[in-house]
Design a protein around this motif. Sequence first.
Motif, mmCIF file in Angstrom:
data_model
loop_
_atom_site.group_PDB
_atom_site.id
_atom_site.type_symbol
_atom_site.label_atom_id
_atom_site.label_comp_id
_atom_site.label_asym_id
_atom_site.label_seq_id
_atom_site.Cartn_x
_atom_site.Cartn_y
_atom_site.Cartn_z
ATOM 1 N N MET A 1 33.274 22.524 42.830
ATOM 2 C CA MET A 1 34.210 23.369 42.082
ATOM 3 C C MET A 1 33.425 24.310 41.171
ATOM 4 O O MET A 1 32.554 23.881 40.444
ATOM 5 N N ASN A 2 33.745 25.583 41.254
ATOM 6 C CA ASN A 2 33.140 26.542 40.329
ATOM 7 C C ASN A 2 33.774 26.378 38.953
ATOM 8 O O ASN A 2 34.977 26.421 38.817
ATOM 9 N N LYS A 3 32.890 26.196 37.961
ATOM 10 C CA LYS A 3 33.404 26.000 36.609
ATOM 11 C C LYS A 3 33.956 27.315 36.060
ATOM 12 O O LYS A 3 33.369 28.371 36.246
ATOM 13 N N TYR A 4 35.116 27.250 35.415
ATOM 14 C CA TYR A 4 35.662 28.428 34.758
ATOM 15 C C TYR A 4 34.971 28.620 33.414
ATOM 16 O O TYR A 4 34.881 27.688 32.616
ATOM 17 N N SER A 5 34.460 29.814 33.177
ATOM 18 C CA SER A 5 33.839 30.115 31.893
ATOM 19 C C SER A 5 33.812 31.632 31.730
ATOM 20 O O SER A 5 34.177 32.369 32.652
ATOM 21 N N VAL A 6 33.349 32.075 30.599
ATOM 22 C CA VAL A 6 33.259 33.519 30.386
ATOM 23 C C VAL A 6 32.269 34.133 31.374
ATOM 24 O O VAL A 6 32.438 35.260 31.842
ATOM 25 N N PHE A 7 31.242 33.344 31.763
ATOM 26 C CA PHE A 7 30.243 33.861 32.707
ATOM 27 C C PHE A 7 30.847 34.028 34.097
ATOM 28 O O PHE A 7 30.599 35.013 34.789
ATOM 29 N N SER A 8 31.657 33.036 34.520
ATOM 30 C CA SER A 8 32.268 33.161 35.848
ATOM 31 C C SER A 8 33.266 34.313 35.854
ATOM 32 O O SER A 8 33.443 34.991 36.873
ATOM 33 N N LEU A 9 33.875 34.564 34.698
ATOM 34 C CA LEU A 9 34.815 35.686 34.601
ATOM 35 C C LEU A 9 34.082 37.010 34.811
ATOM 36 O O LEU A 9 34.510 37.867 35.590
ATOM 37 N N VAL A 10 32.927 37.136 34.140
ATOM 38 C CA VAL A 10 32.131 38.361 34.274
ATOM 39 C C VAL A 10 31.612 38.496 35.703
ATOM 40 O O VAL A 10 31.687 39.567 36.316
ATOM 41 N N ARG A 11 31.108 37.377 36.247
ATOM 42 C CA ARG A 11 30.539 37.410 37.598
ATOM 43 C C ARG A 11 31.594 37.858 38.606
ATOM 44 O O ARG A 11 31.349 38.681 39.475
ATOM 45 N N ASN A 12 32.812 37.326 38.473
ATOM 46 C CA ASN A 12 33.860 37.669 39.420
ATOM 47 C C ASN A 12 34.416 39.075 39.189
ATOM 48 O O ASN A 12 34.974 39.674 40.109
ATOM 49 N N ALA A 13 34.251 39.555 37.970
ATOM 50 C CA ALA A 13 34.684 40.934 37.706
ATOM 51 C C ALA A 13 33.867 41.905 38.554
ATOM 52 O O ALA A 13 34.364 42.942 38.992
ATOM 53 N N MET A 14 32.575 41.531 38.796
ATOM 54 C CA MET A 14 31.688 42.378 39.597
ATOM 55 C C MET A 14 32.254 42.593 41.004
ATOM 56 O O MET A 14 32.049 43.633 41.617
ATOM 57 N N SER A 15 32.934 41.589 41.523
ATOM 58 C CA SER A 15 33.485 41.714 42.883
ATOM 59 C C SER A 15 35.007 41.903 42.831
ATOM 60 O O SER A 15 35.729 41.453 43.708
ATOM 61 N N TYR A 16 35.465 42.541 41.767
ATOM 62 C CA TYR A 16 36.876 42.900 41.617
ATOM 63 C C TYR A 16 37.807 41.693 41.745
ATOM 64 O O TYR A 16 38.917 41.797 42.239
ATOM 65 N N HIS A 17 37.338 40.519 41.320
ATOM 66 C CA HIS A 17 38.134 39.277 41.315
ATOM 67 C C HIS A 17 38.675 38.912 42.689
ATOM 68 O O HIS A 17 39.730 38.328 42.823
ATOM 69 N N GLU A 18 37.925 39.315 43.740
ATOM 70 C CA GLU A 18 38.412 39.010 45.084
ATOM 71 C C GLU A 18 37.768 37.768 45.671
ATOM 72 O O GLU A 18 38.130 37.330 46.758
ATOM 73 N N ASN A 19 36.783 37.206 44.969
ATOM 74 C CA ASN A 19 36.055 36.075 45.543
ATOM 75 C C ASN A 19 36.216 34.774 44.775
ATOM 76 O O ASN A 19 35.370 33.894 44.848
ATOM 77 N N TRP A 20 37.297 34.647 44.014
ATOM 78 C CA TRP A 20 37.530 33.378 43.310
ATOM 79 C C TRP A 20 37.745 32.267 44.340
ATOM 80 O O TRP A 20 38.454 32.439 45.328
ATOM 81 N N GLN A 21 37.129 31.128 44.056
ATOM 82 C CA GLN A 21 37.328 29.965 44.916
ATOM 83 C C GLN A 21 38.773 29.505 44.805
ATOM 84 O O GLN A 21 39.379 29.595 43.736
ATOM 85 N N LYS A 22 39.346 29.006 45.910
ATOM 86 C CA LYS A 22 40.686 28.445 45.831
ATOM 87 C C LYS A 22 40.688 27.256 44.870
ATOM 88 O O LYS A 22 39.747 26.471 44.849
ATOM 89 N N ALA A 23 41.774 27.120 44.105
ATOM 90 C CA ALA A 23 41.808 26.083 43.070
ATOM 91 C C ALA A 23 41.854 24.687 43.677
ATOM 92 O O ALA A 23 41.353 23.737 43.097
ATOM 93 N N TRP A 24 42.461 24.552 44.848
ATOM 94 C CA TRP A 24 42.427 23.263 45.554
ATOM 95 C C TRP A 24 42.571 23.507 47.053
ATOM 96 O O TRP A 24 43.043 24.541 47.485
ATOM 97 N N ARG A 25 42.133 22.500 47.841
ATOM 98 C CA ARG A 25 42.202 22.595 49.304
ATOM 99 C C ARG A 25 43.632 22.298 49.762
ATOM 100 O O ARG A 25 44.454 21.833 48.983
ATOM 101 N N SER A 26 43.912 22.542 51.039
ATOM 102 C CA SER A 26 45.175 22.110 51.638
ATOM 103 C C SER A 26 44.857 21.312 52.894
ATOM 104 O O SER A 26 45.038 21.799 54.010
ATOM 105 N N PRO A 27 44.370 20.079 52.731
ATOM 106 C CA PRO A 27 43.915 19.313 53.896
ATOM 107 C C PRO A 27 45.074 18.733 54.697
ATOM 108 O O PRO A 27 46.191 18.598 54.185
ATOM 109 N N ASP A 28 44.798 18.399 55.975
ATOM 110 C CA ASP A 28 45.760 17.618 56.751
ATOM 111 C C ASP A 28 45.666 16.173 56.282
ATOM 112 O O ASP A 28 44.587 15.710 55.908
#
Lengths: 97, 414
Positions: free
Chosen positions: B1-28
């Motif tokens: 799990m990618n930790k949420y922090s101010v750094f992850s916010l900045v990092r994801n801003a670089m890619s226009y917030h399109e690469n956030w990891q899904k918050a949880w899986r949807s397994p069978d």
Amino acid sequence: MLVIKCPFCGERDQTEFTCHGEAHIARPENPDELTDEQWGDYIFFRQNIKGYQYERWSHDHGCGRWFNALRNSVTDQFVDTYKIGEEKPAIPSDEGK
Amino acid sequence: MNKYSVFSLVRNAMSYHENWQKAWRSPDPKKEYDVVIVGGGAHGLATAYYLAKECGITNVAILEKGWLGGGNTGRNTTIVRSNYLWDESSAIYEHAMKLWENLSQDLNYNVMFSQRGLLHLAHNVHDMQEIGRRGHAIHLNGIDSEFLTPEQVKEIEPTINLDCRYPVLGALLQRRGGSARHDAVAWGYARAADDMGVDIIQNCEVTGFDIQDGVVKGVETSRGHIGAKKVGVVTAGHSSVMANMAGFRMPLESFPLQAMVSEPLKPVINTVIMSGAVHVYLSQSDKGELVVGAGSDNFVSYSQRGSFDMMDHIVGPLKELFPFTSRLRMMRQWGGIVDVTVDRSPIITKTPVENMFFNCGWGTGGFKATPGSGNVFAHSIANGELHPIAAPFTMNRFNTGALIDEGAAAAVAH
């Protein structure tokens, strides 16, 4: 707002009525012989049906009398109301609805 | 799990917030789990989280008929408090309060827990005696509460009309009480539980239980049979339906409880305000909407609507206490199905079926208990014996008569 048919007064507004829960629960005739389990079951445990349920209602702000009703607890639709002691109506089949 | 922090916010801003990891899986679903939790509301998700985190049981599935937090978790008025009368209630609600206070850090998810204070208004002699008795009982249990005069109430809430039809004579204030964001609670627990290996399976309705010789072996679902060594049922208003499937009855009745929100306003209500006597409770969300609720319908219903006349009972007292709301428009209204016990206390219990546990009966006030409820229920499932805090809430109390009568004590808003 529901319109409820009092068997004595006819159709009246829901706010005149009070519901008193599941109907046709007979008080045990031998209370001093009951175990704590049986006594607790009688007083507290209910079927709480999702679907058609027989209930006791009273027309508090009207004639004040108690009666029974058959109601669908999912749609809140009253199928029928009937006087205490009268035979209970059959649960309708939902086919074709 | 990618930790949420101010750094992850900045990092994801670089890619226009399109690469956030899904918050949880949807397994069978797997063939079998150590524990299956029925119900993906906040209590169920919290149970799975504490099973994984504190009990070391990660082979867990949560089965949810609809979507996460779509039932009462998403339909309540998000009030958090622990000012109950009885020792048993104090223990469990204060346990929850202490978990609330660190929940955002614990989950690495901002649940927007805000301890803005909670006012319980008194309007008559009986109310004054009740808050006196309860306030002192709360003190004895080491929980904060303060008595306020009407003038002190007015200082905290300048817009209140003290001299209404039933004048405000005093109040009980719990400064640690407040509110949290309901969806964030569900999502935060889901994300953290999923990270530890819990399978969250949505759109999976439980249609029956596989019970052999009085021992539960699994659940039948809309996605087939799922084996389970233990089953925890956390289905709120539908607990009786689940119990009837398993072949026993519960001491519960299910009623619609409704609430509504107004159009957004600038900040005007500073605390959570509850009044048992005129019967309304309200707070202001961070979006600015007034969140308002009152009583439940008095007949069994699973309709998730609530009666029209109860709406009138909500807005009448609201307008009386806060006259500025008289021209306020209500934006949304909804109902949730609450499972109510006669003593207005929850049920955390073993059942006649071995290895099957129920956590229900939270009635009109389950949201505030979410972390505590999940925590003690997880320990109860893991150990096979009820956690000491949960033990008084066993279903057996309806046979022994050891009821925990919070009905009168907690007055209205649970």
